[in-house]
Design a protein around this motif. Structure first.
Motif, PDB file in Angstrom:
ATOM      1  N   GLU A  11      -0.536   0.178 -14.095  1.00  0.00           N
ATOM      2  CA  GLU A  11      -0.886  -0.347 -15.407  1.00  0.00           C
ATOM      3  C   GLU A  11      -1.617   0.714 -16.212  1.00  0.00           C
ATOM      4  OE1 GLU A  11      -3.790  -3.813 -17.075  1.00  0.00           O
ATOM      5  OE2 GLU A  11      -2.284  -4.418 -15.598  1.00  0.00           O
ATOM      6  N   GLU A 184      -4.269  -3.159 -10.022  1.00  0.00           N
ATOM      7  CA  GLU A 184      -2.999  -2.699 -10.596  1.00  0.00           C
ATOM      8  C   GLU A 184      -3.119  -1.329 -11.264  1.00  0.00           C
ATOM      9  OE1 GLU A 184      -4.812  -5.841 -13.402  1.00  0.00           O
ATOM     10  OE2 GLU A 184      -4.543  -5.548 -11.223  1.00  0.00           O
ATOM     11  N   ARG A 216       0.016   0.035  -2.919  1.00  0.00           N
ATOM     12  CA  ARG A 216      -0.173   0.672  -4.220  1.00  0.00           C
ATOM     13  C   ARG A 216       0.707   1.916  -4.321  1.00  0.00           C
ATOM     14  NH1 ARG A 216      -0.303  -1.947  -7.554  1.00  0.00           N
ATOM     15  NH2 ARG A 216      -1.028  -0.347  -8.998  1.00  0.00           N
TER      16      ARG A 216
END
Length: 286
Positions: A11, A184, A216
Motif C-alpha cells: 500500500e 499492508e 508480506r
C-alpha cells in the motif's frame, strides 16, 4: 491465481505485474562496490535518473555505507548527502526509497518526496524510527539484522539459518506492527550479507518460498555481494571485484523473480530489468 503470482502488493506504492527493480544510488565515499562515484548531489541525481531510464521501478538513495566493518556517518552528514538527492529525483517523478537507519533522515527524506523507507535494521538501530514511519504513513522495509556493520561478521552463527531468519523477521514484523505501522505497508528482506556467510546467503536464496510464509512482499538484495564473489572465485580462491559481479546479480534476480519476490535491489539495472521481464514472460506462458 492473480497476475501478481503471489508477490503481494504494498500500500502506497505502484503495483507491478512482475518483480520490481530497485536501483541503488549510494551517496557515500566508502560503499563496498561504488563508493565515491555518486557522492556529488548532481552526479547522484543524474545516476538515479539514468537508472530509471534503464528500467528501475524505484530508486533507493542511501548516505551511509553498511558494508561489513563500516563505521557510522554522523546525522548531519547523512542528511546533507541524502535529502537533496531524494528531492531532486522525486521532483522528476521517480519513485524514491530512502535507505537509512535514522528516523530524522527518514522523516526529512519523506518530506522531500521519498515514498518508502528502507531500514536495514528494521527499526532496531533508532527507537524513533518505527513511530516516525507510522506517523508518516509510508511503506517500510523490515530487514533481518543482528547489529551494526562493525560487528556483523561475529554474529553470523546459525544452527538453521532459514528457521532462525524467519523467526527473527516475524518477531520484528510483529514489533513494527505493534508500533503502529500498517501491515499492508510492510516489506520483508532476508538481509543477504548482513551477519551471514556465503553458505547462509545461498541457503536463504534456495528457500525463498519459506520466506514468503511471512505473508508480506519480499525484497531480495543480492547485488554484487560477497557471496557472489565466493561463487565466482577463481582457482586460487580470489573473488572478482564487486563491479564484475553484475551478470551474477542478474542471475539471482531471475531466480528471485521466479520465486515471486516482490522486488530485487541492484546497482546496475539494465540486465536485471531484462531478467525479471524474461521471468515474467515464462510465468505468463505456463
Amino acid at each position: 491465481m492473480s497476475s501478481l503470482r503471489g508477490r503481494g502488493t504494498v500500500e502506497g506504492l505502484p503495483r507491478w505485474d512482475r518483480c520490481a527493480v530497485m536501483g541503488v544510488v549510494n551517496v557515500t565515499p566508502d560503499s563496498f562496490s561504488d563508493g565515491g562515484r555518486w557522492f556529488d548531489t548532481t552526479a547522484a541525481v543524474k545516476r538515479g535518473l539514468g537508472l530509471a531510464a534503464e528500467g528501475a521501478d524505484l530508486v533507493d538513495v542511501g548516505g551511509e555505507s553498511t558494508r561489513p566493518g563500516a563505521s557510522r556517518v554522523d546525522e548531519d552528514e547523512e542528511l546533507r548527502r541524502v535529502v537533496p538527492v531524494v528531492r531532486g529525483l522525486a521532483s522528476e517523478g521517480v519513485t524514491v526509497s530512502v535507505d537509512t537507519m535514522r528516523a530524522s533522515v527518514a522523516e526529512q527524506a519523506v518530506a522531500a518526496g521519498a515514498a518508502l523507507v528502507n531500514d536495514v535494521s528494521g527499526g532496531l538501530a533508532d527507537p524513533a524510527m518505527v513511530p516516525a514511519v507510522a506517523a508518516a504513513g509510508v511503506p517500510f522495509v523490515v530487514m533481518h539484522w543482528r547489529g551494526f556493520s562493525d560487528g556483523m561478521n561475529s554474529r553470523a552463527v546459525y544452527t538453521d539459518v532459514v528457521a532462525e531468519v524467519l523467526a527473527e523477521l516475524r518477531a520484528r514484523m510483529d514489533a513494527v506492527i505493534d508500533g503502529g505501522v500498517a501491515p499492508e505497508r510492510l516489506v520483508v528482506d532476508p538481509g543477504l550479507g548482513f551477519a551471514k556467510r556465503a553458505e547462509h546467503d545461498l541457503t536463504l536464496l534456495a528457500h525463498l518460498a519459506e520466506l514468503r510464509a511471512l505473508g508480506r512482499p519480499l525484497l531480495v538484495a543480492a547485488s554484487r555481494k560477497r557471496f557472489l564473489g565466493h561463487v565466482l572465485a577463481d582457482g586460487d580462491g580470489s573473488p572478482p571485484p564487486a563491479r564484475e559481479r553484475d551478470a551474477a546479480t542478474a542471475a539471482v534476480s531471475a531466480l528471485a523473480a521466479r520465486e515471486r519476490a516482490w522486488a530485487v535491489r541492484v546497482h546496475e539495472v539494465r540486465a536485471t530489468a531484462d531478467a525479471v521481464r524474461v521471468a515474467r514472460a515464462v510465468e505468463v506462458a505456463e
